[in-house]
Design an enzyme around this catalytic site. Structure first.
Site, PDB file in Angstrom:
ATOM      1  N   ASP A  32      36.872  44.479  44.646  1.00  0.00           N
ATOM      2  CA  ASP A  32      35.665  44.510  43.807  1.00  0.00           C
ATOM      3  C   ASP A  32      34.622  43.563  44.385  1.00  0.00           C
ATOM      4  O   ASP A  32      33.889  43.922  45.284  1.00  0.00           O
ATOM      5  CB  ASP A  32      36.020  44.066  42.384  1.00  0.00           C
ATOM      6  CG  ASP A  32      36.303  45.232  41.471  1.00  0.00           C
ATOM      7  OD1 ASP A  32      35.785  46.325  41.720  1.00  0.00           O
ATOM      8  OD2 ASP A  32      37.029  45.042  40.484  1.00  0.00           O
ATOM      9  N   ARG A  37      49.330  50.923  34.274  1.00  0.00           N
ATOM     10  CA  ARG A  37      49.543  50.716  35.717  1.00  0.00           C
ATOM     11  C   ARG A  37      50.397  51.844  36.297  1.00  0.00           C
ATOM     12  O   ARG A  37      50.258  52.203  37.461  1.00  0.00           O
ATOM     13  CB  ARG A  37      50.263  49.388  35.979  1.00  0.00           C
ATOM     14  CG  ARG A  37      49.459  48.138  35.657  1.00  0.00           C
ATOM     15  CD  ARG A  37      50.216  46.913  36.153  1.00  0.00           C
ATOM     16  NE  ARG A  37      49.734  45.677  35.579  1.00  0.00           N
ATOM     17  CZ  ARG A  37      48.738  44.948  36.045  1.00  0.00           C
ATOM     18  NH1 ARG A  37      48.060  45.363  37.091  1.00  0.00           N
ATOM     19  NH2 ARG A  37      48.392  43.820  35.474  1.00  0.00           N
ATOM     20  N   GLU A  88      46.017  45.798  48.845  1.00  0.00           N
ATOM     21  CA  GLU A  88      45.369  45.585  47.550  1.00  0.00           C
ATOM     22  C   GLU A  88      45.233  46.905  46.808  1.00  0.00           C
ATOM     23  O   GLU A  88      45.127  47.964  47.429  1.00  0.00           O
ATOM     24  CB  GLU A  88      43.964  44.983  47.754  1.00  0.00           C
ATOM     25  CG  GLU A  88      43.918  43.469  47.731  1.00  0.00           C
ATOM     26  CD  GLU A  88      44.187  42.886  46.333  1.00  0.00           C
ATOM     27  OE1 GLU A  88      44.698  43.603  45.452  1.00  0.00           O
ATOM     28  OE2 GLU A  88      43.905  41.701  46.152  1.00  0.00           O
ATOM     29  N   ASP A  89      45.221  46.834  45.478  1.00  0.00           N
ATOM     30  CA  ASP A  89      44.924  48.045  44.713  1.00  0.00           C
ATOM     31  C   ASP A  89      43.415  48.270  44.646  1.00  0.00           C
ATOM     32  O   ASP A  89      42.960  49.407  44.659  1.00  0.00           O
ATOM     33  CB  ASP A  89      45.548  48.003  43.309  1.00  0.00           C
ATOM     34  CG  ASP A  89      45.164  46.758  42.537  1.00  0.00           C
ATOM     35  OD1 ASP A  89      44.760  45.761  43.154  1.00  0.00           O
ATOM     36  OD2 ASP A  89      45.266  46.776  41.296  1.00  0.00           O
ATOM     37  N   THR A 117      38.843  37.806  46.099  1.00  0.00           N
ATOM     38  CA  THR A 117      40.292  37.688  46.254  1.00  0.00           C
ATOM     39  C   THR A 117      40.710  37.986  47.691  1.00  0.00           C
ATOM     40  O   THR A 117      41.431  37.194  48.311  1.00  0.00           O
ATOM     41  CB  THR A 117      41.007  38.669  45.302  1.00  0.00           C
ATOM     42  OG1 THR A 117      40.538  38.447  43.976  1.00  0.00           O
ATOM     43  CG2 THR A 117      42.509  38.488  45.355  1.00  0.00           C
ATOM     44  N   ASP A 164      45.279  48.263  35.502  1.00  0.00           N
ATOM     45  CA  ASP A 164      45.663  48.207  34.093  1.00  0.00           C
ATOM     46  C   ASP A 164      44.483  48.067  33.140  1.00  0.00           C
ATOM     47  O   ASP A 164      43.377  47.691  33.532  1.00  0.00           O
ATOM     48  CB  ASP A 164      46.591  47.009  33.865  1.00  0.00           C
ATOM     49  CG  ASP A 164      45.845  45.674  33.939  1.00  0.00           C
ATOM     50  OD1 ASP A 164      45.229  45.396  34.994  1.00  0.00           O
ATOM     51  OD2 ASP A 164      45.847  44.926  32.946  1.00  0.00           O
TER      52      ASP A 164
END
Ligand code: PRP
Length: 177
Positions: A102, A164, A98-99, A106, A158
């Site tokens: 939070d 990005r 994952e980037d 997800t 982004d």
């Protein structure tokens, strides 16, 4: 180098990001020594981190991608797979990449879904951990940076689909000219 409009400050430079990715790759190599690993990226944000990580891993890797959509409104935290993986993951060592984590919704959903497909092992690696926004707990096995509760762009993240491709991670303030 001139910074794009709206960039407030650089949180991690390109060199710091590259260095930290090398360190985390070394941790991953140590854990999976002698095995092959499948990296699973979540479109679109994780693509940049996944490829940077893959290039410095010594462990042999396969890659696959999925895309998800999240529902807000009446069902916060609901996630659905829009594009599934190309191949099964049964009996494979899987690293979900994952980037950013939070709220955790997800990653939690994806970890649960992937676990149901019978991988040999399943772990989570994220470039950024914005821990202060967490609503559901997820086990993060590998993390590059913990970040404050600010809007960030770069390295896959982004603002309106832009930025990005920045090699650094920066705090974004859209009102700043
Ligand atoms: C981001 C990120 C994670 C998710 C994390 O994706 O790539 O998938 O949000 O948030 P959570 O922990 O609150 O669930 P985003 O929806 O921004 O899509 P993108 O990757 O296409 O930018």
């Amino acid at each position: 180098m001139t910074q794009p409009q709206g960039i407030e400050r650089v949180l991690f430079t390109e060199e710091q990001v590259a260095q930290r990715i090398r360190e985390v790759a070394a941790e991953i190599d140590l854990k999976y020594r002698g095995r092959a690993l499948k990296l699973i990226g979540v479109l679109k944000g994780s693509v940049f981190f996944l490829t940077a990580l893959a290039r410095v891993l010594e462990t042999p890797v396969k890659v696959d991608f999925l895309a998800i959509s999240s529902f807000g409104g009446n069902s916060p935290g609901m996630v659905r797979i829009e594009k599934d993986l190309d191949d099964p993951i049964q009996d494979e060592d899987i690293l979900l990449v994952e980037d950013i984590v939070d709220t955790g919704f997800t990653s939690r959903y994806l970890l649960q879904t992937l676990a149901g497909r019978g991988p040999h092992s399943l772990a989570l690696c994220t470039l950024l951990d914005r821990n202060v926004r967490r609503i559901v707990q997820v086990p993060i096995d590998f993390r590059c940076f913990e970040i404050p509760d600010r809007f960030v762009v770069g390295c896959g993240l982004d603002y309106k689909q832009l930025y990005r491709n920045l090699g650094y991670i920066a705090v974004m303030n859209p009102e700043k000219g």
